[in-house]
Design an enzyme around this catalytic site. Sequence first.
Site, PDB file in Angstrom:
ATOM      1  N   HIS A  54       6.897   4.610  12.547  1.00  0.00           N
ATOM      2  CA  HIS A  54       7.181   5.444  11.371  1.00  0.00           C
ATOM      3  C   HIS A  54       5.951   6.040  10.700  1.00  0.00           C
ATOM      4  O   HIS A  54       6.067   6.749   9.694  1.00  0.00           O
ATOM      5  CB  HIS A  54       7.947   4.635  10.318  1.00  0.00           C
ATOM      6  CG  HIS A  54       7.111   3.572   9.657  1.00  0.00           C
ATOM      7  ND1 HIS A  54       6.269   3.836   8.604  1.00  0.00           N
ATOM      8  CD2 HIS A  54       6.977   2.261   9.908  1.00  0.00           C
ATOM      9  CE1 HIS A  54       5.669   2.733   8.237  1.00  0.00           C
ATOM     10  NE2 HIS A  54       6.070   1.760   9.024  1.00  0.00           N
ATOM     11  N   GLU A 101      -1.878   5.282   3.162  1.00  0.00           N
ATOM     12  CA  GLU A 101      -1.911   3.890   2.700  1.00  0.00           C
ATOM     13  C   GLU A 101      -3.315   3.365   2.410  1.00  0.00           C
ATOM     14  O   GLU A 101      -3.499   2.548   1.505  1.00  0.00           O
ATOM     15  CB  GLU A 101      -1.197   2.983   3.706  1.00  0.00           C
ATOM     16  CG  GLU A 101       0.310   3.192   3.786  1.00  0.00           C
ATOM     17  CD  GLU A 101       0.729   4.329   4.702  1.00  0.00           C
ATOM     18  OE1 GLU A 101      -0.155   5.016   5.277  1.00  0.00           O
ATOM     19  OE2 GLU A 101       1.947   4.553   4.837  1.00  0.00           O
ATOM     20  N   HIS A 116      13.624   4.528  12.292  1.00  0.00           N
ATOM     21  CA  HIS A 116      13.334   4.731  10.870  1.00  0.00           C
ATOM     22  C   HIS A 116      14.012   6.021  10.403  1.00  0.00           C
ATOM     23  O   HIS A 116      13.958   7.030  11.120  1.00  0.00           O
ATOM     24  CB  HIS A 116      11.812   4.814  10.699  1.00  0.00           C
ATOM     25  CG  HIS A 116      11.345   4.716   9.277  1.00  0.00           C
ATOM     26  ND1 HIS A 116      11.537   5.714   8.365  1.00  0.00           N
ATOM     27  CD2 HIS A 116      10.694   3.730   8.611  1.00  0.00           C
ATOM     28  CE1 HIS A 116      11.027   5.351   7.203  1.00  0.00           C
ATOM     29  NE2 HIS A 116      10.505   4.147   7.320  1.00  0.00           N
ATOM     30  N   GLU A 152      -1.134  -8.943  -1.123  1.00  0.00           N
ATOM     31  CA  GLU A 152      -1.622  -8.353   0.136  1.00  0.00           C
ATOM     32  C   GLU A 152      -2.793  -7.398  -0.154  1.00  0.00           C
ATOM     33  O   GLU A 152      -2.806  -6.224   0.226  1.00  0.00           O
ATOM     34  CB  GLU A 152      -0.511  -7.622   0.905  1.00  0.00           C
ATOM     35  CG  GLU A 152      -0.849  -7.370   2.366  1.00  0.00           C
ATOM     36  CD  GLU A 152       0.248  -6.605   3.106  1.00  0.00           C
ATOM     37  OE1 GLU A 152       0.395  -5.389   2.899  1.00  0.00           O
ATOM     38  OE2 GLU A 152       0.970  -7.240   3.897  1.00  0.00           O
ATOM     39  N   ARG A 180       2.985   8.122   9.107  1.00  0.00           N
ATOM     40  CA  ARG A 180       2.819   9.557   8.838  1.00  0.00           C
ATOM     41  C   ARG A 180       1.741  10.192   9.715  1.00  0.00           C
ATOM     42  O   ARG A 180       1.873  11.327  10.157  1.00  0.00           O
ATOM     43  CB  ARG A 180       2.447   9.767   7.369  1.00  0.00           C
ATOM     44  CG  ARG A 180       3.646   9.979   6.473  1.00  0.00           C
ATOM     45  CD  ARG A 180       3.196  10.242   5.040  1.00  0.00           C
ATOM     46  NE  ARG A 180       4.275  10.823   4.253  1.00  0.00           N
ATOM     47  CZ  ARG A 180       5.367  10.185   3.864  1.00  0.00           C
ATOM     48  NH1 ARG A 180       5.562   8.931   4.214  1.00  0.00           N
ATOM     49  NH2 ARG A 180       6.296  10.796   3.151  1.00  0.00           N
ATOM     50  N   ASP A 238       0.805  -1.233   0.000  1.00  0.00           N
ATOM     51  CA  ASP A 238       0.000   0.000   0.000  1.00  0.00           C
ATOM     52  C   ASP A 238       0.833   1.275   0.000  1.00  0.00           C
ATOM     53  O   ASP A 238       0.405   2.306   0.505  1.00  0.00           O
ATOM     54  CB  ASP A 238      -0.924  -0.011   1.225  1.00  0.00           C
ATOM     55  CG  ASP A 238      -0.154  -0.251   2.515  1.00  0.00           C
ATOM     56  OD1 ASP A 238       1.076  -0.017   2.517  1.00  0.00           O
ATOM     57  OD2 ASP A 238      -0.767  -0.664   3.514  1.00  0.00           O
TER      58      ASP A 238
END
Length: 367
Positions: free
Chosen positions: A205, A133, A238, A119, A207, A97
């Site tokens: 990590h 995503e 990350h 997936e 957003r 994604d």
Amino acid sequence: MKKRILCVVGTRPEAIKMAPVILALREAHWADVRVLATAQHRQMLDQVLDVFGIVPDVDMDIMRPNQTLPELTSRLLAELDGVLAREAPDVLLVQGDTTTVMTASLAAFYRRIHVGHVEAGLRTGDMQNPFPEEMNRMVAGRLSRWHFAPTTSSRDNLLREGFDQVGVHVTGNTVIDALKTVVARDLPAPEGVQTGERLVLVTAHRRENFGAPFREICRAIREIADRHDDVRVLYPVHPNPNVSEVAHEMLSGHARITLCAPLDYLPFVAAMKRADLILTDSGGVQEEAPALAKPVLVMRRETERPEAVAEGVVKLVGPEYGPIVTEATRLLGDANAYAEMAKGVSPYGDGQASSRIVSILRRDLVG
Ligand code: UD1
Ligand code: UDP
């Protein structure tokens, strides 16, 4: 003539989850298999490709420091068109994604190339969580001919959205295939973790957690280390500057918090195996940890992976200081509560997902 299959990888998790598919397709010999790295991630992608011995046939080297979504999206889309024109695949395979997945599916659609989505069907139902995503996987799904759903509930999400069941296949998640190939290897002991210390492994990590939520997460991690003097926190940070700058500012200098660069896949699997508890907002870690019988606290408001939550081995605590500290303290202090979550239930696959994907593609492409 052999069918041409182009497998796209952009970021670390795509490479981990696409690697077993690439290797299985290559073993099957009926397709001409090519690998396209957008390199949306540079160092973290290379780390994974090295582990699986995969050398991309095309490398777009797209990553820029602190890239924004519009600039990443527009550069990918423009450059992918030329790559697809040159490669002229019969099928494009994407995984997951990310922006790479969304733009590659769209570029393939514009060139009328069939897309297979590995997936497929994960949903939270909330476009803001995870951001961006949820939108990326809905776009990729719309543009795909094959939907390789990891679980029956991801299949049901697609059927509810009106997808024809002919293209929807429950395969398991290829992350379990990848995990099984490395978990049996001789894994290195995690560095800096002393005998007798309990290990809390952290990754973060997302957003939607940038800014205030991520500062809450860091405050909670520091508190967990302060409260438990036998606990070591190991946190591979990350490299996204929105994460790494805050993590170093808020967590460095603590005697029992080890911040390090992203670990290679083998040392990271070793750290998960050694861990007592995992705190994460990662998608992949939510799938791997239950397979290793490790309790997970998910520092997000929503998850598209409800199966392990329903089994009681993953708990959604949100990105807030209070619930993270309370739940971690409960698990570290209450052996019964801990045992309840360390049951080793693995709802995401049996390690055969990639061979199922290859069989379905073979049936539909060569008969
Ligand atoms: C991306 C995906 C996210 C996925 C995550 C996995 C999007 C929008 N986001 O998020 O879905 O869960 O990868 O980790 O597709 N960077 C490096 N080296 C690297 C990788 C990243 O320095 O190897 C830094 C760069 O400054 C880069 C920044 O991180 O610009 C952000 O990378 P990006 O791929 O845009 O987003 P992620 O937060 O990594
Ligand atoms: N991982 C790794 N090294 C690390 C942290 C994570 O190899 O230091 C692996 C982890 O085992 C999992 C994948 O990276 O398979 C998850 O990637 P990430 O959390 O970046 O993305 P997401 O799964 O959330 O999209």
